[in-house]
Design a protein around this motif. Structure first.
Motif, PDB file in Angstrom:
ATOM      1  N   LYS A  90       0.830  -1.200   0.000  1.00 28.38           N
ATOM      2  CA  LYS A  90       0.000   0.000   0.000  1.00 28.38           C
ATOM      3  C   LYS A  90       0.866   1.251   0.000  1.00 28.38           C
ATOM      4  O   LYS A  90       1.852   1.334   0.739  1.00 28.38           O
ATOM      5  CB  LYS A  90      -0.927  -0.010   1.204  1.00 28.38           C
ATOM      6  CG  LYS A  90      -1.969  -1.132   1.147  1.00 28.38           C
ATOM      7  CD  LYS A  90      -2.954  -1.039   2.289  1.00 28.38           C
ATOM      8  CE  LYS A  90      -4.043  -2.114   2.145  1.00 28.38           C
ATOM      9  NZ  LYS A  90      -5.045  -2.047   3.237  1.00 28.38           N
ATOM     10  N   ASP A  92       0.453   4.099   1.225  1.00 32.90           N
ATOM     11  CA  ASP A  92       0.523   4.881   2.464  1.00 32.90           C
ATOM     12  C   ASP A  92       1.251   4.154   3.594  1.00 32.90           C
ATOM     13  O   ASP A  92       1.331   4.677   4.707  1.00 32.90           O
ATOM     14  CB  ASP A  92      -0.870   5.301   2.919  1.00 32.90           C
ATOM     15  CG  ASP A  92      -1.799   4.112   3.158  1.00 32.90           C
ATOM     16  OD1 ASP A  92      -1.368   2.963   2.895  1.00 32.90           O
ATOM     17  OD2 ASP A  92      -2.943   4.320   3.604  1.00 32.90           O
ATOM     18  N   ALA A  93       1.775   2.972   3.312  1.00 29.43           N
ATOM     19  CA  ALA A  93       2.574   2.277   4.330  1.00 29.43           C
ATOM     20  C   ALA A  93       3.835   3.091   4.583  1.00 29.43           C
ATOM     21  O   ALA A  93       4.551   3.466   3.646  1.00 29.43           O
ATOM     22  CB  ALA A  93       2.920   0.871   3.868  1.00 29.43           C
ATOM     23  N   LYS A  94       4.124   3.361   5.850  1.00 29.76           N
ATOM     24  CA  LYS A  94       5.198   4.287   6.176  1.00 29.76           C
ATOM     25  C   LYS A  94       6.596   3.685   6.045  1.00 29.76           C
ATOM     26  O   LYS A  94       7.558   4.404   5.759  1.00 29.76           O
ATOM     27  CB  LYS A  94       4.995   4.823   7.601  1.00 29.76           C
ATOM     28  CG  LYS A  94       3.746   5.683   7.750  1.00 29.76           C
ATOM     29  CD  LYS A  94       3.599   6.208   9.174  1.00 29.76           C
ATOM     30  CE  LYS A  94       2.358   7.086   9.296  1.00 29.76           C
ATOM     31  NZ  LYS A  94       2.183   7.599  10.687  1.00 29.76           N
ATOM     32  N   LYS A  95       6.702   2.405   6.272  1.00 27.65           N
ATOM     33  CA  LYS A  95       8.033   1.792   6.226  1.00 27.65           C
ATOM     34  C   LYS A  95       8.106   0.702   5.160  1.00 27.65           C
ATOM     35  O   LYS A  95       7.080   0.182   4.707  1.00 27.65           O
ATOM     36  CB  LYS A  95       8.399   1.228   7.591  1.00 27.65           C
ATOM     37  CG  LYS A  95       8.596   2.305   8.655  1.00 27.65           C
ATOM     38  CD  LYS A  95       9.506   1.843   9.754  1.00 27.65           C
ATOM     39  CE  LYS A  95       9.805   2.970  10.739  1.00 27.65           C
ATOM     40  NZ  LYS A  95      10.839   2.563  11.728  1.00 27.65           N
ATOM     41  N   THR A  96       9.336   0.398   4.780  1.00 27.86           N
ATOM     42  CA  THR A  96       9.570  -0.585   3.723  1.00 27.86           C
ATOM     43  C   THR A  96      10.544  -1.653   4.215  1.00 27.86           C
ATOM     44  O   THR A  96      11.622  -1.335   4.730  1.00 27.86           O
ATOM     45  CB  THR A  96      10.152   0.089   2.468  1.00 27.86           C
ATOM     46  OG1 THR A  96       9.229   1.080   1.999  1.00 27.86           O
ATOM     47  CG2 THR A  96      10.399  -0.936   1.371  1.00 27.86           C
ATOM     48  N   LYS A 127       0.964  -2.679   7.013  1.00 30.06           N
ATOM     49  CA  LYS A 127       1.958  -2.461   8.075  1.00 30.06           C
ATOM     50  C   LYS A 127       3.268  -1.944   7.492  1.00 30.06           C
ATOM     51  O   LYS A 127       3.967  -1.143   8.104  1.00 30.06           O
ATOM     52  CB  LYS A 127       2.207  -3.764   8.837  1.00 30.06           C
ATOM     53  CG  LYS A 127       1.082  -4.176   9.756  1.00 30.06           C
ATOM     54  CD  LYS A 127       1.490  -5.406  10.571  1.00 30.06           C
ATOM     55  CE  LYS A 127       0.392  -5.807  11.549  1.00 30.06           C
ATOM     56  NZ  LYS A 127       0.795  -6.977  12.370  1.00 30.06           N
ATOM     57  N   PHE A 128       3.602  -2.440   6.317  1.00 34.71           N
ATOM     58  CA  PHE A 128       4.806  -2.003   5.623  1.00 34.71           C
ATOM     59  C   PHE A 128       4.725  -2.430   4.164  1.00 34.71           C
ATOM     60  O   PHE A 128       3.909  -3.285   3.798  1.00 34.71           O
ATOM     61  CB  PHE A 128       6.072  -2.597   6.278  1.00 34.71           C
ATOM     62  CG  PHE A 128       6.040  -4.103   6.423  1.00 34.71           C
ATOM     63  CD1 PHE A 128       6.378  -4.947   5.369  1.00 34.71           C
ATOM     64  CD2 PHE A 128       5.663  -4.689   7.634  1.00 34.71           C
ATOM     65  CE1 PHE A 128       6.350  -6.328   5.502  1.00 34.71           C
ATOM     66  CE2 PHE A 128       5.631  -6.075   7.779  1.00 34.71           C
ATOM     67  CZ  PHE A 128       5.980  -6.895   6.715  1.00 34.71           C
ATOM     68  N   LYS A 129       5.537  -1.818   3.345  1.00 36.91           N
ATOM     69  CA  LYS A 129       5.720  -2.262   1.959  1.00 36.91           C
ATOM     70  C   LYS A 129       6.904  -3.220   1.935  1.00 36.91           C
ATOM     71  O   LYS A 129       7.719  -3.250   2.855  1.00 36.91           O
ATOM     72  CB  LYS A 129       5.983  -1.063   1.035  1.00 36.91           C
ATOM     73  CG  LYS A 129       4.829  -0.088   0.939  1.00 36.91           C
ATOM     74  CD  LYS A 129       5.088   0.986  -0.108  1.00 36.91           C
ATOM     75  CE  LYS A 129       6.085   2.027   0.369  1.00 36.91           C
ATOM     76  NZ  LYS A 129       5.520   2.951   1.368  1.00 36.91           N
ATOM     77  N   ASP A 242      14.988   0.313   7.352  1.00 32.93           N
ATOM     78  CA  ASP A 242      15.716   1.525   7.741  1.00 32.93           C
ATOM     79  C   ASP A 242      17.223   1.282   7.778  1.00 32.93           C
ATOM     80  O   ASP A 242      17.942   1.815   8.617  1.00 32.93           O
ATOM     81  CB  ASP A 242      15.246   2.031   9.110  1.00 32.93           C
ATOM     82  CG  ASP A 242      13.776   2.427   9.113  1.00 32.93           C
ATOM     83  OD1 ASP A 242      13.302   2.916   8.062  1.00 32.93           O
ATOM     84  OD2 ASP A 242      13.107   2.244  10.152  1.00 32.93           O
ATOM     85  N   LEU A 269       9.458  -1.726  13.275  1.00 27.33           N
ATOM     86  CA  LEU A 269       8.402  -0.750  13.004  1.00 27.33           C
ATOM     87  C   LEU A 269       8.316   0.321  14.082  1.00 27.33           C
ATOM     88  O   LEU A 269       7.919   1.461  13.820  1.00 27.33           O
ATOM     89  CB  LEU A 269       7.047  -1.461  12.875  1.00 27.33           C
ATOM     90  CG  LEU A 269       6.858  -2.329  11.629  1.00 27.33           C
ATOM     91  CD1 LEU A 269       5.548  -3.108  11.737  1.00 27.33           C
ATOM     92  CD2 LEU A 269       6.876  -1.482  10.357  1.00 27.33           C
TER      93      LEU A 269
END
Length: 271
Positions: A90, A92-96, A127-129, A242, A269
């Motif tokens: 998605k 809009d998922a903030k983390k990858t 939750k994440f990409k 990250d 996360l």
């Protein structure tokens, strides 16, 4: 018989003998010319064969040539240089979560069979990409081509849809289809298509099958492999978020159970 007739007959005989010798000499000359010409052809053929063999020996393999190919056909649903950025999930998922895998890797197969469904559920939940980086280094251990060929086929699946890509990747790693590391079964297009027939979006998909057979995404696969080679990652599977590796607590190994993965991903996360 008169002396005259005797001399005439002898002269005629000598003439016939001379003519026969000349005819034989001409035949011998022609035969020698054919032999020399034939020998020259053989020598040229041998030289040509040696030259061809040398050229072929020095000619880069198909996959080596694909490393330097500049006309790269990238699958749909990719970004970046040569389409080597593959991010699924998605927007809009903030983390990858970066996922480094080699299709022939037996540990990757174990990871996918155990944790893959949980990872996919997390991606679906936003939750994440997941950013996929495909490797081909296992081919180097036995001069194989299965890792490269499977990565190209994954490109063909990605061209269909991100969902087809993830489902096909799961099928390739499944207990049913994933071969032993010593068996280079992914080198065969027919086997890759057989595995694809277990995925609804790819079953009987003529365009996908043709892309696999034609090697449409071979150059893309080698460019993706080069991204892995430059990443500094030493083995597969490797998970990073990250810039930091996700590992089982107390080790440097990737989480190989659902519990270990949940602990590692929750921590990443929250960071």
């Amino acid at each position: 018989m008169s002396a005259r007739n005797s001399k005439t007959n002898k002269a005629a005989a000598r003439e016939r003998l001379r003519e026969e010798r000349e005819r034989q000499a001409r035949k011998d000359k022609v035969r020698r010319q054919f032999i020399v010409a034939g020998s020259a052809v053989v020598v040229l053929a041998i030289a040509g064969g040696v030259g061809f063999a040398v050229v072929q020996a020095n000619k880069p393999s198909h996959w080596e040539a694909m490393k330097d190919e500049t006309s790269v056909v990238a699958p749909k649903n990719t970004e970046g240089t040569d389409g080597t950025t593959v991010v699924i999930g998605k927007a809009d998922a903030k983390k990858t979560l970066e996922l480094y895998e080699d299709s022939r890797c037996p540990v990757c197969a174990s990871f996918e069979q155990t944790v893959g469904e949980t990872l996919q559920n997390d991606v679906d939940a936003g939750k994440f990409k997941v950013k996929y980086i495909g490797a081909t280094f296992i081919d180097n251990s036995d001069n194989g081509t299965g890792s490269k060929n499977a990565l190209s086929a994954l490109g063909a699946a990605l061209n269909v849809s991100p969902e087809a890509f993830m489902q096909y990747k799961a099928a390739l790693y499944s207990a049913k289809y994933h071969p032993e590391e010593t068996q280079d079964k992914f080198a065969k297009d027919s086997y890759l298509i057989e595995v694809a027939d277990s995925v609804n979006a790819l079953k009987g998909n003529k365009a996908f099958q043709q892309d696999v057979k034609d090697g449409t995404y071979d150059a893309w696969a080698m460019k993706m492999s080069a991204v892995f080679d430059k990443s500094g990652v030493g083995g597969t599977p490797t998970l990073k978020m990250d810039g930091k590796k996700l590992t089982t607590e107390g080790s440097e190994n990737a989480p190989m159970t659902v519990a270990e993965f949940n602990t590692a991903i929750t921590k990443a996360l929250a960071a």
